[in-house]
Design an enzyme around this catalytic site. Sequence first.
Site, short mmCIF file in Angstrom:
data_model
loop_
_atom_site.label_atom_id
_atom_site.label_comp_id
_atom_site.label_asym_id
_atom_site.label_seq_id
_atom_site.Cartn_x
_atom_site.Cartn_y
_atom_site.Cartn_z
N ASP A 44 -10.97 -7.32 19.04
CA ASP A 44 -9.89 -8.24 18.62
C ASP A 44 -9.08 -8.77 19.79
O ASP A 44 -8.86 -9.97 19.91
CB ASP A 44 -8.98 -7.59 17.55
CG ASP A 44 -8.34 -6.28 17.99
OD1 ASP A 44 -8.78 -5.70 19.01
OD2 ASP A 44 -7.39 -5.83 17.32
N ALA A 131 -4.68 7.55 8.10
CA ALA A 131 -6.13 7.83 8.11
C ALA A 131 -6.89 6.66 8.73
O ALA A 131 -8.11 6.61 8.67
CB ALA A 131 -6.62 8.09 6.69
N LEU A 133 -6.53 3.55 7.71
CA LEU A 133 -6.81 2.55 6.67
C LEU A 133 -5.68 1.53 6.56
O LEU A 133 -5.64 0.72 5.65
CB LEU A 133 -7.03 3.23 5.32
CG LEU A 133 -8.14 4.28 5.29
CD1 LEU A 133 -8.34 4.80 3.88
CD2 LEU A 133 -9.45 3.71 5.82
N SER A 134 -4.73 1.60 7.51
CA SER A 134 -3.66 0.62 7.60
C SER A 134 -2.72 0.63 6.39
O SER A 134 -2.46 -0.41 5.78
CB SER A 134 -4.25 -0.77 7.80
OG SER A 134 -3.60 -1.39 8.87
N ASP A 180 -5.89 -6.31 10.59
CA ASP A 180 -5.53 -5.55 9.39
C ASP A 180 -4.96 -6.46 8.30
O ASP A 180 -5.35 -6.38 7.13
CB ASP A 180 -4.52 -4.46 9.74
CG ASP A 180 -5.08 -3.47 10.74
OD1 ASP A 180 -6.29 -3.53 11.01
OD2 ASP A 180 -4.31 -2.63 11.25
P1 ADP Z 1 -1.65 3.57 9.15
O1 ADP Z 1 -1.11 2.20 8.98
O2 ADP Z 1 -2.88 3.61 9.99
O3 ADP Z 1 -1.86 4.27 7.86
P2 ADP Z 1 0.86 3.90 10.48
O4 ADP Z 1 1.43 5.00 11.30
O5 ADP Z 1 0.78 2.54 11.05
O6 ADP Z 1 -0.57 4.41 9.95
O7 ADP Z 1 1.69 3.76 9.13
C1 ADP Z 1 2.02 4.92 8.40
C2 ADP Z 1 3.47 4.80 7.99
O8 ADP Z 1 3.57 3.88 6.88
C3 ADP Z 1 4.07 6.08 7.49
O9 ADP Z 1 4.59 6.86 8.54
C4 ADP Z 1 5.18 5.57 6.57
O10 ADP Z 1 6.31 5.19 7.33
C5 ADP Z 1 4.59 4.29 6.01
N1 ADP Z 1 3.99 4.50 4.67
C6 ADP Z 1 2.72 4.35 4.30
N2 ADP Z 1 2.54 4.59 2.98
C7 ADP Z 1 3.77 4.91 2.49
C8 ADP Z 1 4.28 5.25 1.19
N3 ADP Z 1 3.48 5.33 0.12
N4 ADP Z 1 5.60 5.51 1.08
C9 ADP Z 1 6.41 5.44 2.14
N5 ADP Z 1 6.00 5.11 3.37
C10 ADP Z 1 4.71 4.86 3.57
MG MG Z 2 -0.49 0.96 10.70
#
Ligand code: ADP
Ligand code: MG
Length: 390
Positions: A44, A131, A133-134, A180
């Site tokens: 990217d 994980a 998966l964004s 993403d």
């Molecule tokens: P990824 O996007 O790869 O899953 P990131 O670290 O970028 O990982 O994003 C994860 C963050 O998104 C979490 O730390 C949290 O702040 C937020 N998040 C994701 N899902 C939820 C949810 N269901 N409720 C609250 N916050 C969430």
């Molecule tokens: Mg993320």
Amino acid sequence: MTSTAPSNARAHELADRFEATFGAAPHGVWAAPGRVNLIGEHTDYNEGFVLPFAIDNRARTAVRLRDDSTVRLLSTSGDQRLVEAATTALAPGTVTRWAKYPLGVVWALQQHGIEVPGFDLLLDSDVPLGAGLSSSHAIECAVATALNELTGAGLSAEEMVLLTQHAENAFVGAPTGIMDQSASLRGATGHAVFLDCRDQSVELVPFQTLEAGLVLLVIDTKVEHSHADGGYASRRAACELGAERMGVKALRDVAVADLQNASGLLDATTFRRVRHIVTENDRVLQTVDVLQTRGPAHIGPLLDASHASMRDDFEISCPELDLAVDTARIHGAIGARMTGGGFGGSAIALTPVQDEQQVRDAVTRAFADAGLTRPDIFTVTPSAGAARIP
Ligand code: ADP
Ligand code: MG
């Protein structure tokens, strides 16, 4: 469509829960999916090609506009404290926890000249956190889609891609590209999103796994290596150096046939970094071609070659990812590779339906035998992009 019924039920439940929480019905429920990158890793930021797809795990947001400038945010999982903020006082770096994703979108809309009133929002997401998966983009894209409609901003999907990128880069502070949110906003059921990161053009490519007798397994190794940040920065630097030495704007402009000349211009390590990017771009184009002409049952060797390239040339795999990939291949997967930035995270394994259990069991056993944390294994299906749920 089998996938819409349960997601509608979940959205209606969310609307009920919103009303019980905030005392009035939401103006609507909007959902946006997480994504998996099928192939095209670290291409990217080299202005190359990627081939992600939207998955059936999504973030749902019930939203009701308010008459004042107050924003109230609540999630059904994780950190369940109510967050209160004012739309009139948003600044980068001032918002913590998950509120930075929805408020980043509000801020980016304001930067775009769009007035955003206060609102109440209830989030319910089944995209697993961290994980690869964004889950964060799923939130941003759901909020952007909701506010785009509720404010009458009328932004196109392409504009919302850039808007959420601006939110991530300038408000959340993560130097991410456009892959993403392009998958989340522009994905379609039974398709992968062939994205040209140079001009943001998208072509939907048929990618129907179940119809081909296949499942796409995600194996979350639960590994998060501490050197991931430094590793990412040094890979980017190597790509920039390679492009400069080869006299091109970006490695996207180097063809596989040009690699012969490259070996004389670059030190051994930079050459291998460049070779990964150049061959990976080519593998994305080949994968698109194979999907369009022969179908998903024939992309296995390209997935395998992508993994080998990341392991040996780009050196961003790790023993856990290699174990997941190798074990899945031995026990029936027709192709497997690590996916995402590397140094941990998830692998994907394209597997005949009849071998799914065998692959799951074998990978779980291999991790146990090696004394590793039990991986999370689940299937994902190429699904629809962000939309309002009726
Ligand atoms: P990824 O996007 O790869 O899953 P990131 O670290 O970028 O990982 O994003 C994860 C963050 O998104 C979490 O730390 C949290 O702040 C937020 N998040 C994701 N899902 C939820 C949810 N269901 N409720 C609250 N916050 C969430
Ligand atoms: Mg993320």
